[in-house]
Write a protein that holds these residues in place. Structure first.
Motif, PDB file in Angstrom:
ATOM      1  N   CYS A   5      66.913  59.220  18.425  1.00  0.00           N
ATOM      2  CA  CYS A   5      65.644  59.100  19.143  1.00  0.00           C
ATOM      3  C   CYS A   5      65.596  57.864  20.035  1.00  0.00           C
ATOM      4  N   GLY A  24      62.453  63.773  15.391  1.00  0.00           N
ATOM      5  CA  GLY A  24      63.724  63.301  14.850  1.00  0.00           C
ATOM      6  C   GLY A  24      63.915  63.650  13.385  1.00  0.00           C
ATOM      7  N   CYS A  26      67.533  64.416  17.411  1.00  0.00           N
ATOM      8  CA  CYS A  26      66.230  64.201  18.016  1.00  0.00           C
ATOM      9  C   CYS A  26      66.071  65.220  19.137  1.00  0.00           C
TER      10      CYS A  26
END
Length: 210
Positions: free
Chosen positions: A60, A71, A90
Motif C-alpha cells: 500500500c 490492503g 494492495c
C-alpha cells in the motif's frame, strides 16, 4: 503340576495385556508430542501475525495517491520451495479487461501492487521468470540490458488502448518480488513508462529484506 500350569497361564495372560498396553502408551506419547509441536508452531505463527499487523502494508505504500485502496497480507509458514512465504497485496478496486495483447491472452485482474517474499533470491528470481515474465512482452531498463542482469531490471508494459491507460511493472530485489499495476496519470506511453520506473525505484527503497 496343576499349580505350575496355573502360574504359567497367569504369566501368559499378563504378557497378552502388557504388550498392547505398551503400544497404547507409546501411541499416546507420540500423539502428545505431535500436539505439543503443532501448538508451538501455531503459537509462533500467531506471534508472527501479531508482529506483521503492527507493520504498515508494504504494497500500500505504492498507492498513497490512489483512492479506495484495500490492503491484506498472507503468511505461509510451511510454504514449499519456490513458493512465497509472505505476500503483501494492495488493490485499488479497479479491474482491467480480459483481452489478447500481442498474441497473449491476458485475464482480467485488479490494479494495485504486491510484494512477495521468498526464502532466497534464487527462489524470487525463479518465481518472476516462471510466473510473471511469460505474461507479457516486457520492456526492461537500459542499464539492466547493458549489464546483462535481467533479474535486477525493471520490467514494464504499457496498455494504452484503453479509456484509462495503465502500466504493469515488476522487479526483483533480494528475496522479494515487487509488482505494480496502476493507471497512467498521462496517456503518453513515454511518460507512463517513466512513471512506472519511477514508482519502482521509489518503492524498492522501502522493501525490507526478510
Amino acid at each position: 503340576m496343576a499349580r505350575a500350569k496355573k502360574n504359567k497361564s497367569g504369566l501368559s495372560i499378563k504378557k497378552q495385556y502388557t504388550l498392547p498396553l505398551g503400544v497404547v502408551i507409546i501411541v499416546l506419547f507420540t500423539m502428545l508430542g505431535s500436539l505439543v509441536v503443532l501448538f508451538t508452531r501455531q503459537t509462533e505463527t500467531i506471534g508472527k501475525y501479531e508482529l506483521l499487523e503492527k507493520i504498515d502494508n508494504q504494497a500500500c505504500r505504492y498507492l498513497d495517491k490512489q483512492k479506495g485502496v484495500h490492503g491484506i497480507f498472507k503468511l505461509y509458514d510451511d510454504a514449499p520451495k519456490n513458493k512465497p512465504k509472505l505476500v503483501y497485496k494492495c488493490t485499488t478496486g479497479e479491474l482491467t479487461k480480459a483481452k489478447e495483447i500481442h498474441g497473449k491472452s491476458i485475464d482480467a485482474y485488479q490494479l494495485g501492487a504486491s510484494v512477495s517474499y521468498f526464502s532466497t533470491n534464487e527462489e524470487a528470481i525463479k518465481f518472476a521468470e516462471e510466473k510473471l515474465n511469460p505474461l507479457r512482452f516486457w520492456g526492461v531498463d537500459a542499464e539492466g540490458q547493458r549489464n546483462g542482469i535481467p533479474q535486477t531490471s525493471r520490467f514494464t508494459f504499457m496498455v494504452t488502448d484503453e479509456q484509462t491507460p495503465y502500466f504493469d511493472a515488476y522487479t526483483v530485489k533480494a528475496n522479494a518480488v515487487l509488482r505494480v499495476s496502476l493507471p497512467c496519470t498521462n496517456a503518453d506511453p513515454v511518460v507512463c513508462h517513466a512513471e512506472a520506473e519511477a514508482i519502482l525505484d521509489r518503492e524498492l527503497k522501502g522493501i525490507n529484506v526478510l
